[in-house]
Motif scaffolding. Structure first.
Motif, short mmCIF file in Angstrom:
data_model
loop_
_atom_site.label_atom_id
_atom_site.label_comp_id
_atom_site.label_asym_id
_atom_site.label_seq_id
_atom_site.Cartn_x
_atom_site.Cartn_y
_atom_site.Cartn_z
N ARG A 48 28.12 38.33 38.14
CA ARG A 48 29.44 38.77 38.59
C ARG A 48 30.33 39.14 37.41
O ARG A 48 30.99 40.18 37.41
CB ARG A 48 30.13 37.67 39.41
N LYS A 49 30.35 38.27 36.40
CA LYS A 49 31.18 38.52 35.22
C LYS A 49 30.77 39.81 34.52
O LYS A 49 31.61 40.59 34.08
CB LYS A 49 31.09 37.35 34.24
N ILE A 50 29.47 40.03 34.40
CA ILE A 50 28.95 41.24 33.75
C ILE A 50 29.39 42.48 34.52
O ILE A 50 29.90 43.45 33.93
CB ILE A 50 27.42 41.19 33.61
N HIS A 51 29.22 42.47 35.83
CA HIS A 51 29.58 43.64 36.64
C HIS A 51 31.08 43.92 36.58
O HIS A 51 31.49 45.07 36.43
CB HIS A 51 29.13 43.44 38.10
N ILE A 52 31.89 42.89 36.70
CA ILE A 52 33.34 43.08 36.66
C ILE A 52 33.79 43.53 35.27
O ILE A 52 34.64 44.42 35.14
CB ILE A 52 34.07 41.79 37.10
N SER A 53 33.19 42.98 34.23
CA SER A 53 33.52 43.40 32.86
C SER A 53 33.18 44.86 32.63
O SER A 53 33.94 45.59 31.98
CB SER A 53 32.78 42.54 31.84
N ARG A 54 32.05 45.31 33.15
CA ARG A 54 31.66 46.72 33.01
C ARG A 54 32.66 47.64 33.71
O ARG A 54 33.01 48.69 33.21
CB ARG A 54 30.25 46.95 33.55
N PHE A 55 33.13 47.20 34.88
CA PHE A 55 34.12 47.98 35.61
C PHE A 55 35.45 48.00 34.87
O PHE A 55 36.06 49.06 34.70
CB PHE A 55 34.29 47.41 37.02
N ARG A 56 35.90 46.86 34.40
CA ARG A 56 37.17 46.79 33.65
C ARG A 56 37.12 47.64 32.39
O ARG A 56 38.12 48.24 32.00
CB ARG A 56 37.50 45.35 33.29
N ARG A 58 35.57 50.31 32.09
CA ARG A 58 35.38 51.69 32.55
C ARG A 58 33.98 52.23 32.23
O ARG A 58 33.79 53.44 32.12
CB ARG A 58 36.48 52.60 32.01
N LYS A 59 33.02 51.33 32.09
CA LYS A 59 31.63 51.77 31.93
C LYS A 59 31.06 52.19 33.28
O LYS A 59 30.14 52.99 33.34
CB LYS A 59 30.79 50.66 31.31
N THR A 60 31.61 51.62 34.36
CA THR A 60 31.35 52.10 35.72
C THR A 60 32.70 52.38 36.34
O THR A 60 33.70 51.74 36.01
CB THR A 60 30.58 51.06 36.57
N MET A 61 32.74 53.35 37.23
CA MET A 61 34.01 53.74 37.84
C MET A 61 34.11 53.30 39.29
O MET A 61 35.12 53.54 39.95
CB MET A 61 34.18 55.26 37.74
N LEU A 62 33.07 52.63 39.76
CA LEU A 62 33.00 52.21 41.16
C LEU A 62 32.61 50.75 41.21
O LEU A 62 31.64 50.34 40.58
CB LEU A 62 31.95 53.07 41.86
N LEU A 63 33.38 49.94 41.94
CA LEU A 63 33.08 48.52 42.12
C LEU A 63 33.02 48.24 43.61
O LEU A 63 33.99 48.48 44.34
CB LEU A 63 34.15 47.65 41.46
N ILE A 64 31.87 47.77 44.08
CA ILE A 64 31.67 47.46 45.49
C ILE A 64 31.74 45.95 45.65
O ILE A 64 31.00 45.22 44.99
CB ILE A 64 30.29 47.97 45.98
N VAL A 65 32.64 45.49 46.54
CA VAL A 65 32.89 44.05 46.68
C VAL A 65 33.07 43.66 48.14
O VAL A 65 33.37 44.50 48.98
CB VAL A 65 34.17 43.62 45.92
N THR A 66 32.90 42.36 48.39
CA THR A 66 33.32 41.78 49.66
C THR A 66 34.71 41.20 49.45
O THR A 66 35.13 40.97 48.31
CB THR A 66 32.36 40.66 50.11
N ASP A 67 35.42 40.93 50.54
CA ASP A 67 36.76 40.36 50.42
C ASP A 67 36.75 39.02 49.70
O ASP A 67 37.61 38.75 48.87
CB ASP A 67 37.40 40.17 51.80
#
Length: 167
Positions: A48-56, A58-67
């Motif tokens: 989770r931390k890795i994915h969110i860090s990549r999004f923050r 801007r290495k990825t521009m799309l973040l798919i999440v549940t509420d």
């Protein structure tokens, strides 16, 4: 919609209802050459931390999440929010959409709804005190995207699919 309505330099948060929807969209986007970040409650904390860090970063521009997973995630310069699933509670729409357009910036909230979800869309518009306006042509949608519903590619879903865009 991601390719045609959202600029590639804008960050987009996509809300879905379950981890299975997160993984489903993850596979679909990857097959289309779009690399998203993903986050859901049952994910390993390090992942989770890795994915969110990549999004923050801007290495990825799309973040798919549940509420559930989205609670506590702070993305201050978010451009767009996409509600992939129907919003059965108007306050949830406001909470999700409020993640875009922070710090005096504008942002857009997209909601995908089926014809079965139309009563919930009506409830949302009543909650927001906003009228629903149908747009029969794509040109009208592009001219004024505020609170407009337009039909989009039917191949995306088996039933009719509408896209509501709210500023």
């Amino acid at each position: 919609m991601i390719r045609e309505q959202i600029s590639s330099d804008q960050q987009t948060l996509v809300f879905v209802s379950t981890k299975y929807h997160v993984e489903f969209l993850n596979v679909l986007f990857r097959e289309e050459g779009i690399e998203p970040s993903v986050c859901y409650r049952d994910m390993d904390q390090d992942a989770r931390k890795i994915h969110i860090s990549r999004f923050r970063a801007r290495k990825t521009m799309l973040l798919i999440v549940t509420d559930v997973a989205a609670r506590g995630i702070d993305i201050p310069l978010l451009d767009n929010v996409v509600n992939f699933d129907s919003l059965h509670k108007p306050k949830l729409f406001v909470h999700r959409g409020g993640r875009a357009a922070r710090a005096s910036r504008t942002g857009t909230a997209f909601s995908l709804v089926t014809s079965e979800d139309m009563p919930f869309l009506l409830d949302l518009h009543l909650f927001l005190s906003r009228p629903i306006r149908a747009a029969p042509t794509e040109e009208e949608v592009l001219q004024d995207m505020d609170g407009v519903m337009s039909e989009i590619d039917q191949a995306v879903a088996n039933g009719k699919l509408f896209m509501g865009i709210f500023h």
